[in-house]
Design a protein around this motif. Structure first.
Motif, PDB file in Angstrom:
ATOM      1  N   THR A 106      24.212  35.150  48.211  1.00 36.05           N
ATOM      2  CA  THR A 106      23.701  36.506  48.360  1.00 36.05           C
ATOM      3  C   THR A 106      25.321  37.381  48.777  1.00 36.05           C
ATOM      4  OG1 THR A 106      23.478  36.526  50.643  1.00 36.05           O
ATOM      5  CG2 THR A 106      21.442  36.118  49.205  1.00 36.05           C
ATOM      6  N   ALA A 107      25.280  38.387  48.863  1.00 36.48           N
ATOM      7  CA  ALA A 107      26.536  39.413  49.158  1.00 36.48           C
ATOM      8  C   ALA A 107      26.620  39.209  50.647  1.00 36.48           C
ATOM      9  CB  ALA A 107      25.966  40.957  48.801  1.00 36.48           C
ATOM     10  N   ALA A 108      25.376  39.069  51.451  1.00 33.61           N
ATOM     11  CA  ALA A 108      25.868  38.868  52.904  1.00 33.61           C
ATOM     12  C   ALA A 108      26.522  37.557  53.007  1.00 33.61           C
ATOM     13  CB  ALA A 108      24.239  38.902  53.500  1.00 33.61           C
ATOM     14  N   GLU A 109      25.810  36.529  52.303  1.00 34.31           N
ATOM     15  CA  GLU A 109      26.302  35.052  52.565  1.00 34.31           C
ATOM     16  C   GLU A 109      27.940  35.122  52.037  1.00 34.31           C
ATOM     17  OE1 GLU A 109      22.262  32.470  51.764  1.00 34.31           O
ATOM     18  OE2 GLU A 109      23.476  33.187  50.159  1.00 34.31           O
ATOM     19  N   ALA A 120      30.003  36.747  55.005  1.00 37.36           N
ATOM     20  CA  ALA A 120      30.107  35.630  56.108  1.00 37.36           C
ATOM     21  C   ALA A 120      31.140  34.941  55.761  1.00 37.36           C
ATOM     22  CB  ALA A 120      28.786  35.217  56.319  1.00 37.36           C
ATOM     23  N   LEU A 121      31.113  34.410  54.543  1.00 40.48           N
ATOM     24  CA  LEU A 121      32.370  33.219  54.362  1.00 40.48           C
ATOM     25  C   LEU A 121      33.723  34.020  54.361  1.00 40.48           C
ATOM     26  CD1 LEU A 121      30.461  31.184  51.385  1.00 40.48           C
ATOM     27  CD2 LEU A 121      30.692  30.472  53.939  1.00 40.48           C
ATOM     28  N   GLY A 122      33.669  35.307  53.874  1.00 41.77           N
ATOM     29  CA  GLY A 122      34.886  35.882  53.576  1.00 41.77           C
ATOM     30  C   GLY A 122      35.414  36.374  55.003  1.00 41.77           C
ATOM     31  N   THR A 146      30.318  38.843  43.403  1.00 41.55           N
ATOM     32  CA  THR A 146      31.544  37.734  43.576  1.00 41.55           C
ATOM     33  C   THR A 146      32.095  38.052  44.731  1.00 41.55           C
ATOM     34  OG1 THR A 146      33.367  36.415  42.129  1.00 41.55           O
ATOM     35  CG2 THR A 146      32.938  39.080  42.058  1.00 41.55           C
ATOM     36  N   ILE A 147      32.923  37.140  45.225  1.00 49.55           N
ATOM     37  CA  ILE A 147      33.668  37.185  46.586  1.00 49.55           C
ATOM     38  C   ILE A 147      34.495  38.347  46.826  1.00 49.55           C
ATOM     39  CG2 ILE A 147      35.300  35.452  46.362  1.00 49.55           C
ATOM     40  CD1 ILE A 147      34.519  34.651  49.456  1.00 49.55           C
TER      41      ILE A 147
END
Length: 399
Positions: free
Chosen positions: A181-184, A187-189, A218-219
């Protein structure tokens, strides 16, 4: 004469080996159902085929620019803007002979001995091998069903070292269908922003194949601070049913795109000129057929997930995207086949399915996380129903 050390660092593709085996059995007249191939059963859209035919008639059969025609690069620039809100110039676009070629170019052009590349598992089978071919070290981070087959920020943080050069992030995933998801991704970003030496290889090949109102992002879209060190990778193979046309592409930093072009100039040179014309039409054309095909994929997914979860010993999560399921088969380990063979590994189990049930799947060990198997549901409902029935019967016969 002997093979090189670089060649010795890689293995033949397990997924292609399964596909080859199925073809051999079918040629021998054996009734086998192949669920190992990672390609849609849908045909390439007619308007795309028409564009290729017209390109031939126009004489568009000569060499092109090494890493893509201006027309295709313009179409890719427009696609990234339309679908991902990402701004690239043509100088930031690389066109390659499929997504695997994009991976190869990017890693071989940048990875040196001692460099580490973080590869979440389950992974696409080519990731660690290409890292090793380039001379790097794949750092495999297992993300099992308890994490939804997705890397967590804590897991990412723990895997990063001063030697880390790339993180490979595939969403939706081959082999699990798990999607971030965008939130996930954000968080990785946040972790990646603290480590500016780490680049991101964002493999978005299954971008358009998502279900249940899942919104793909996409990230580099959700983490603008990572834009400069993200290679956003995509292609025409999956969504447009163009696996054999061999067109992959990427958007990234101009210096990296130039480095990839330099490598490509001494390997394949340009992708097929006719395939490039077809890809231009695919990206610029009417996209409405994507939703129709996704609806069919969703129906197939739901059928397979339900039937596998009704099979004792198998647990099958519901994927957010792609056209694979990655059922966990630990409940079958230790059992014995009617022929007296003990099932000790997922390789043993898929071998049993092929020999006794005539159903071909791919063992989880090939993707770095066992005991499991990958099943592609990119085929008809009737075939999938028959395949799952055979799997159920084979599992019931185990003792």
């Amino acid at each position: 004469m002997k093979t090189s050390a670089a060649l010795d660092r890689i293995s033949p593709s397990p997924t292609l080996a399964i596909t080859t085996k199925v073809q051999e059995l079918k040629r021998a007249g054996i009734d086998v159902i192949g669920l190992g191939a990672g390609e849609p059963d849908f045909d390439t859209p007619d308007f795309v085929k028409d564009a290729a035919i017209e390109a031939i008639r126009r004489g568009q059969t000569k060499y092109t620019n090494v890493d893509g025609t201006p027309e295709l690069k313009d179409a890719i620039v427009a696609k990234f803007k339309r679908d991902n809100s990402l701004d690239y110039s043509p100088a930031q676009i690389s066109v390659n002979v499929g997504g695997k070629h994009t991976l190869f170019n990017a890693l071989v052009a940048t990875v040196e001995a001692g460099d580490e590349v973080i590869v979440p598992a389950p992974y696409w089978v080519s990731y660690p091998d290409v890292v090793q071919f380039a001379g790097g070290t794949p750092v495999v981070v297992a993300a099992g069903p308890e994490q939804g087959y997705k890397l967590t920020p804590a897991m990412l943080e723990a895997a990063i070292t001063p030697r880390t050069k790339w993180l490979i992030l595939n969403s939706p995933s081959n082999p699990t269908g798990a999607a971030y998801t965008a939130a996930e991704l954000k968080a990785l970003g946040e972790v990646l922003e603290r480590h500016p030496h780490v680049w991101i290889f964002a493999d978005d090949m299954y971008e358009h194949i998502v279900y249940d109102d899942f919104r793909f992002t996409t990230i580099a879209e959700v983490c603008p601070a990572l834009y400069e060190r993200t290679l956003t990778v995509n292609g025409c193979s999956k969504a447009y049913a163009m696996t054999g046309w061999r067109i992959g592409f990427a958007g990234g930093a101009p210096w990296l795109i130039k480095a990839m072009a330099k490598l490509q100039s001494q390997s394949t040179s340009n992708p097929c000129s006719i395939a490039q014309a077809a890809a231009t039409a695919a990206l610029n054309g009417d996209q409405s057929f994507l939703a129709e095909r996704n609806a069919a994929f969703k129906t197939r997914r739901d059928l397979v997930v339900a039937m596998l979860n009704d099979t004792p010993g198998i647990t099958c999560p519901t994927p957010e995207g792609a056209f694979y399921v990655y059922p966990e088969v630990s409940g079958l380990i230790g059992k014995t086949t009617p022929g007296g063979k003990r099932i000790d590994t997922d390789s043993d189990f898929v071998g049993y399915l092929l020999e006794d049930a005539r159903v071909a799947a791919v063992q989880g060990v090939a993707f770095g996380l066992s005991p499991a198997m990958r099943i592609s549901y990119a085929t008809s409902e009737n075939i999938l129903r028959e395949a799952c029935t055979r799997i159920q019967q084979a599992c019931a016969a185990l003792k």
